[in-house]
Write an enzyme that holds these catalytic residues in place. Sequence first.
Site, PDB file in Angstrom:
ATOM      1  N   GLY A 291      35.431 -35.569  26.370  1.00 32.29           N
ATOM      2  CA  GLY A 291      36.382 -35.001  27.334  1.00 32.29           C
ATOM      3  C   GLY A 291      37.847 -35.172  26.982  1.00 32.29           C
ATOM      4  O   GLY A 291      38.691 -34.388  27.415  1.00 32.29           O
TER       5      GLY A 291
ATOM      6  N   ASP B 138      37.076 -41.991  36.992  1.00 34.02           N
ATOM      7  CA  ASP B 138      36.360 -41.539  38.191  1.00 34.02           C
ATOM      8  C   ASP B 138      35.734 -42.754  38.884  1.00 34.02           C
ATOM      9  O   ASP B 138      36.444 -43.532  39.513  1.00 34.02           O
ATOM     10  CB  ASP B 138      35.330 -40.493  37.763  1.00 34.02           C
TER      11      ASP B 138
ATOM     12  N   LYS C 111      41.020 -40.570  39.787  1.00 36.37           N
ATOM     13  CA  LYS C 111      40.407 -40.177  41.065  1.00 36.37           C
ATOM     14  C   LYS C 111      40.040 -41.468  41.801  1.00 36.37           C
ATOM     15  O   LYS C 111      38.866 -41.842  41.877  1.00 36.37           O
ATOM     16  CB  LYS C 111      39.145 -39.376  40.753  1.00 36.37           C
TER      17      LYS C 111
ATOM     18  N   VAL D  77      36.472 -31.446  38.960  1.00 37.56           N
ATOM     19  CA  VAL D  77      37.437 -30.615  38.236  1.00 37.56           C
ATOM     20  C   VAL D  77      36.960 -30.310  36.816  1.00 37.56           C
ATOM     21  O   VAL D  77      36.215 -31.091  36.218  1.00 37.56           O
ATOM     22  CB  VAL D  77      38.826 -31.295  38.192  1.00 37.56           C
TER      23      VAL D  77
HETATM   24  P1  IMP Z   1      33.252 -42.491  35.405  1.00 36.81           P
HETATM   25  O1  IMP Z   1      32.526 -42.101  36.657  1.00 36.81           O
HETATM   26  O2  IMP Z   1      34.626 -43.009  35.725  1.00 36.81           O
HETATM   27  O3  IMP Z   1      32.445 -43.421  34.581  1.00 36.81           O
HETATM   28  O4  IMP Z   1      33.434 -41.151  34.584  1.00 36.81           O
HETATM   29  C1  IMP Z   1      32.459 -40.766  33.668  1.00 36.81           C
HETATM   30  C2  IMP Z   1      32.726 -39.444  33.045  1.00 36.81           C
HETATM   31  O5  IMP Z   1      32.312 -38.462  33.975  1.00 36.81           O
HETATM   32  C3  IMP Z   1      34.162 -39.087  32.710  1.00 36.81           C
HETATM   33  O6  IMP Z   1      34.612 -39.589  31.478  1.00 36.81           O
HETATM   34  C4  IMP Z   1      34.045 -37.574  32.676  1.00 36.81           C
HETATM   35  O7  IMP Z   1      33.570 -37.131  31.427  1.00 36.81           O
HETATM   36  C5  IMP Z   1      33.019 -37.303  33.763  1.00 36.81           C
HETATM   37  N1  IMP Z   1      33.664 -36.876  35.025  1.00 36.81           N
HETATM   38  C6  IMP Z   1      33.983 -37.608  36.089  1.00 36.81           C
HETATM   39  N2  IMP Z   1      34.564 -36.864  37.054  1.00 36.81           N
HETATM   40  C7  IMP Z   1      34.613 -35.610  36.545  1.00 36.81           C
HETATM   41  C8  IMP Z   1      35.117 -34.364  37.049  1.00 36.81           C
HETATM   42  O8  IMP Z   1      35.669 -34.222  38.152  1.00 36.81           O
HETATM   43  N3  IMP Z   1      34.959 -33.292  36.221  1.00 36.81           N
HETATM   44  C9  IMP Z   1      34.398 -33.366  34.977  1.00 36.81           C
HETATM   45  N4  IMP Z   1      33.920 -34.511  34.478  1.00 36.81           N
HETATM   46  C10 IMP Z   1      34.032 -35.619  35.256  1.00 36.81           C
END
Ligand code: IMP
Length: 179
Positions: free
Chosen positions: A43, A101, A129, A153
């Site tokens: 990403g 996230d 977020k 998003v």
């Molecule tokens: P985490 O939940 O903080 O571990 O995020 C894990 C991964 O989920 C991130 O690095 C993104 O690749 C993906 N991700 C989380 N939220 C979004 C979003 O709103 N859109 C797209 N990918 C997301």
Amino acid sequence: MEKDIQEILITEEQIQSRIRELGEILTEEYKDKDPVVVGVLKGVVVFYADMIRQLKVPCQMDFMWISSYAGTTTTGQMQVKRDVSVDIKGRHVLILEDIFDTGTSLDFTYKHLMAKEPASLKICTLLDKPSRRKEGITLQADFVGFTVPNAFVVGYGLDYNEHYRNLPYVGVLKPEAYQ
Ligand code: IMP
Ligand code: MG
């Protein structure tokens, strides 16, 4: 692609302008430190390419690829699919991420890199977020591009089913675009 976007949350111009601001801050922070800038795939690729060119100090580029264990029902179990190749012991390391996230990935990445004993370890995320943060995650980003509301998003590197990464802006997906 564009037809699946409900709303553009952050325009291309807003992203580029914020990256220039972050570039000035990071350039000051890392002057004379020759940092290793670690991008978390996939990403981050689009943000990384723009951000690194605004970091006007000598630095090294590296990447990590992490993923959840396949075939498990437990969430939050991460594994390293591709580790950094530079020896970061004693080095100043800056993690670049697309989105903070729930925090599961960043928490895992942070601990993984910290175990390699860098001189310093900081986090720069394009999007934050905070409303989605998992309980118990106290980690914070040192540099944040934009704080976003609790919506899924896509664009500017972020995907849904590996699509939409090549949109130049960050947008909210229409509900009917989810299968
Ligand atoms: P985490 O939940 O903080 O571990 O995020 C894990 C991964 O989920 C991130 O690095 C993104 O690749 C993906 N991700 C989380 N939220 C979004 C979003 O709103 N859109 C797209 N990918 C997301
Ligand atoms: Mg993703």
